[in-house]
Write a protein that holds these residues in place. Structure first.
Motif, mmCIF file in Angstrom:
data_model
loop_
_atom_site.group_PDB
_atom_site.id
_atom_site.type_symbol
_atom_site.label_atom_id
_atom_site.label_comp_id
_atom_site.label_asym_id
_atom_site.label_seq_id
_atom_site.Cartn_x
_atom_site.Cartn_y
_atom_site.Cartn_z
ATOM 1 N N SER A 86 -1.323 -55.849 13.980
ATOM 2 C CA SER A 86 -0.755 -55.009 15.041
ATOM 3 C C SER A 86 -1.848 -54.173 15.700
ATOM 4 O O SER A 86 -1.856 -53.985 16.922
ATOM 5 C CB SER A 86 0.316 -54.083 14.465
ATOM 6 O OG SER A 86 1.289 -54.818 13.785
ATOM 7 N N ALA A 87 -2.768 -53.676 14.892
ATOM 8 C CA ALA A 87 -3.867 -52.869 15.439
ATOM 9 C C ALA A 87 -4.776 -53.725 16.307
ATOM 10 O O ALA A 87 -5.241 -53.285 17.367
ATOM 11 C CB ALA A 87 -4.653 -52.232 14.294
ATOM 12 N N ALA A 88 -4.994 -54.965 15.874
ATOM 13 C CA ALA A 88 -5.869 -55.850 16.646
ATOM 14 C C ALA A 88 -5.276 -56.180 18.006
ATOM 15 O O ALA A 88 -5.990 -56.306 18.992
ATOM 16 C CB ALA A 88 -6.110 -57.130 15.847
ATOM 17 N N ALA A 89 -3.967 -56.313 18.065
ATOM 18 C CA ALA A 89 -3.311 -56.679 19.321
ATOM 19 C C ALA A 89 -3.162 -55.508 20.274
ATOM 20 O O ALA A 89 -2.934 -55.702 21.470
ATOM 21 C CB ALA A 89 -1.938 -57.272 19.019
ATOM 22 N N THR A 90 -3.269 -54.311 19.780
ATOM 23 C CA THR A 90 -3.009 -53.144 20.631
ATOM 24 C C THR A 90 -4.231 -52.239 20.790
ATOM 25 O O THR A 90 -4.200 -51.317 21.606
ATOM 26 C CB THR A 90 -1.867 -52.299 20.034
ATOM 27 O OG1 THR A 90 -2.193 -51.949 18.686
ATOM 28 C CG2 THR A 90 -0.553 -53.060 20.057
ATOM 29 N N GLY A 91 -5.241 -52.469 19.999
ATOM 30 C CA GLY A 91 -6.423 -51.613 20.089
ATOM 31 C C GLY A 91 -6.227 -50.252 19.453
ATOM 32 O O GLY A 91 -7.073 -49.370 19.605
ATOM 33 N N LEU A 92 -5.123 -50.072 18.745
ATOM 34 C CA LEU A 92 -4.880 -48.797 18.068
ATOM 35 C C LEU A 92 -5.536 -48.830 16.693
ATOM 36 O O LEU A 92 -5.794 -49.901 16.139
ATOM 37 C CB LEU A 92 -3.372 -48.551 17.925
ATOM 38 C CG LEU A 92 -2.594 -48.406 19.233
ATOM 39 C CD1 LEU A 92 -1.094 -48.461 18.981
ATOM 40 C CD2 LEU A 92 -2.951 -47.090 19.914
ATOM 41 N N SER A 93 -5.759 -47.645 16.148
ATOM 42 C CA SER A 93 -6.377 -47.605 14.817
ATOM 43 C C SER A 93 -5.337 -47.962 13.751
ATOM 44 O O SER A 93 -4.139 -47.731 13.937
ATOM 45 C CB SER A 93 -6.946 -46.213 14.545
ATOM 46 O OG SER A 93 -5.893 -45.302 14.328
ATOM 47 N N GLU A 94 -5.820 -48.516 12.654
ATOM 48 C CA GLU A 94 -4.906 -48.876 11.563
ATOM 49 C C GLU A 94 -4.267 -47.636 10.957
ATOM 50 O O GLU A 94 -3.107 -47.666 10.544
ATOM 51 C CB GLU A 94 -5.660 -49.676 10.500
ATOM 52 C CG GLU A 94 -6.070 -51.049 10.985
ATOM 53 C CD GLU A 94 -6.794 -51.860 9.925
ATOM 54 O OE1 GLU A 94 -6.592 -51.572 8.732
ATOM 55 O OE2 GLU A 94 -7.549 -52.771 10.291
ATOM 56 N N ASP A 95 -5.003 -46.545 10.895
ATOM 57 C CA ASP A 95 -4.441 -45.300 10.347
ATOM 58 C C ASP A 95 -3.271 -44.806 11.187
ATOM 59 O O ASP A 95 -2.270 -44.307 10.667
ATOM 60 C CB ASP A 95 -5.521 -44.211 10.278
ATOM 61 C CG ASP A 95 -6.508 -44.466 9.155
ATOM 62 O OD1 ASP A 95 -6.178 -45.292 8.284
ATOM 63 O OD2 ASP A 95 -7.588 -43.864 9.166
ATOM 64 N N CYS A 96 -3.414 -44.942 12.492
ATOM 65 C CA CYS A 96 -2.354 -44.513 13.414
ATOM 66 C C CYS A 96 -1.071 -45.302 13.153
ATOM 67 O O CYS A 96 0.028 -44.733 13.144
ATOM 68 C CB CYS A 96 -2.847 -44.694 14.852
ATOM 69 S SG CYS A 96 -1.573 -44.466 16.102
ATOM 70 N N LEU A 97 -1.217 -46.605 12.918
ATOM 71 C CA LEU A 97 -0.032 -47.447 12.686
ATOM 72 C C LEU A 97 0.508 -47.277 11.271
ATOM 73 O O LEU A 97 1.717 -47.333 11.045
ATOM 74 C CB LEU A 97 -0.374 -48.915 12.956
ATOM 75 C CG LEU A 97 -0.741 -49.238 14.402
ATOM 76 C CD1 LEU A 97 -1.015 -50.722 14.575
ATOM 77 C CD2 LEU A 97 0.394 -48.819 15.342
ATOM 78 N N LEU A 98 -0.398 -47.061 10.334
ATOM 79 C CA LEU A 98 0.038 -46.861 8.944
ATOM 80 C C LEU A 98 0.910 -45.609 8.821
ATOM 81 O O LEU A 98 1.832 -45.556 8.007
ATOM 82 C CB LEU A 98 -1.188 -46.736 8.040
ATOM 83 C CG LEU A 98 -0.983 -47.033 6.563
ATOM 84 C CD1 LEU A 98 -0.484 -48.461 6.362
ATOM 85 C CD2 LEU A 98 -2.253 -46.808 5.783
ATOM 86 N N ALA A 99 0.640 -44.623 9.665
ATOM 87 C CA ALA A 99 1.421 -43.378 9.628
ATOM 88 C C ALA A 99 2.852 -43.582 10.105
ATOM 89 O O ALA A 99 3.700 -42.706 9.918
ATOM 90 C CB ALA A 99 0.740 -42.316 10.498
#
Ligand SMILES: [Zn+2]
Ligand SMILES: [Zn+2]
Length: 408
Positions: A86-99
């Protein structure tokens, strides 16, 4: 210009580089960020629909997620691989998505995150063929109404959250029109809507917009108590009445234990009966038909009643709790759950105030009394030693030394 992002984090232009076994994910054109305390599944739904695609196809083709993602609970199940894709497809950080996932409550609300099966404090949604049949997803209709881009909050999955801390109204756990569980991800299932016409606030069964509903208000005292609990998750510590600071894990473990006591239909139900009676309310049986039933399985109105009783029990801790236990003739052993450890702040109070066991002198105490009796020429029998120690004994006048007990 189209960029491709490999899941290992390497950027390279489309057409360049060799095809590898690594999953290659295209960076999406529209990439909304997760909003404040947004749930992972809510963000996924908004991401898919804002890119004009159906949710299931989008997750499979764009995010390369496994086919079973929506056949289970993605908010509990999302692991490092899902987050990485998900992070790779959106350019968001993994920490942001993990939260955005429920696993982020580990260490604050419970000790260890359970991805599958029974989880403490997390309400089950009951997935069957991508649909939900349990009422574990709640929402505040006022929050959804105020949102510029409506989304579902992560704390709406926590069992003790039954009212909105912001609006002070009870959360909704079913469609007010048809009674179906809140299942916002099903908006585009088997429908001819274009994805951009889907509404996350719409009931997937009868298409009612949940924002039309007006929820009843909760008691202000209860909302304050619940806000303190929510703050304890963030700060990871709490304060007991009496200004005793305590780690949030131990605090929530104790609250869960007390809720089990209050909601059980065993002998401990007498506490619930007395508390309700003092509020001029009728006692009621909870739907705990089997031991498999848990607080997390209850509907929002049942949990609201039990949480209000918890607020009363926690006030003036531990005196009010002990008072009701005495009135209900409950001892420590009847309140304990021996299958799991009880936190010290709760067990110590029960042990001190609600222990009906008789006094058990230690070996050293018995030896000391024996020595005293022997030195004064009195009987050193087990019965006489027990009598001198104030423990259980048989009274009979022939026991030597009974009449000779000195004043001490
Ligand atoms: Zn709200
Ligand atoms: Zn409905």
């Amino acid at each position: 210009m189209i960029f491709w992002l490999r899941s290992d984090g390497w950027n390279h232009q489309s057409g360049l580089g060799t095809r590898s076994r690594l999953v290659v994910t295209q960076l999406l054109l529209i990439r909304p960020r997760p909003q404040e305390d947004e749930l992972f599944s809510s963000w996924l739904v908004r991401l898919a629909w804002s890119n004009g695609e159906k949710l299931h196809v989008f997750c499979r083709n764009r995010l390369k997620m496994s086919r079973g993602t929506w056949y289970r609970d993605p908010d509990r199940l999302a692991g490092p691989e899902t987050i990485k894709l998900s992070a790779a497809a959106t350019g968001l950080s993994e920490d942001c998505l993990l939260a955005t996932t429920l696993s982020n409550y580990e260490g604050a609300l419970y000790e260890r995150h359970v991805r599958d099966g029974v989880a403490r404090w997390i309400m089950p949604i009951g997935v069957k063929n991508r649909s939900r049949y349990l009422h574990g997803q709640q929402c505040c209709v006022d929050c959804l109404r105020e949102d510029a881009a409506p989304y579902f909050r992560r704390f709406w999955r926590v069992a003790f959250m039954v009212a909105c801390p912001r609006h002070g109204r009870l959360l909704l756990d079913a469609c007010p029109s048809c009674g179906a569980p809140v299942s916002f991800h099903e908006g585009d299932f088997a429908r001819r809507f274009t994805s951009d016409a889907c509404l996350i606030t719409r009931c997937s069964h009868c298409l009612m917009d949940l924002r039309q509903h007006v929820a009843p208000a909760a008691e202000p005292e209860f909302v304050r108590f619940q806000s303190d609990l929510a703050a304890a998750i963030t700060t990871r510590w709490s304060v007991l009445p009496g200004d005793t600071a305590i780690y949030s894990l131990a605090f929530f473990d104790g609250l869960h234990h007390l809720l089990r006591v209050l909601s059980s239909n065993t002998k401990t139900r007498h506490i619930r009966t007395l508390l309700l009676h003092d509020e001029s309310q009728f006692a009621f049986p909870t739907p705990f038909a089997t031991s498999a039933m848990r607080f997390e399985n209850l509907r929002v109105h049942d949990r609201y009643v039990l949480m209000k009783l918890l607020v009363r029990v926690m006030a003036d801790w531990p005196w009010r709790f002990c008072e009701y236990c005495h009135r209900a003739h409950l001892s420590r052993s009847e309140l304990m759950d021996y299958r799991r450890p009880c936190p010290y702040w709760l067990e110590s109070e029960m042990k001190w105030h609600l222990n009906n066991h008789s006094y058990h002198p230690s070996v050293a105490e018995r030896q000391a009394v024996k020595g005293y009796l022997s030195a004064h020429g009195m009987s050193c029998s087990t019965n006489n030693v027990a009598r001198w120690l104030g423990a259980w004994y048989v009274s009979h006048g022939k026991e030597r030394g009974l009449a000779e007990k000195p004043a001490c």
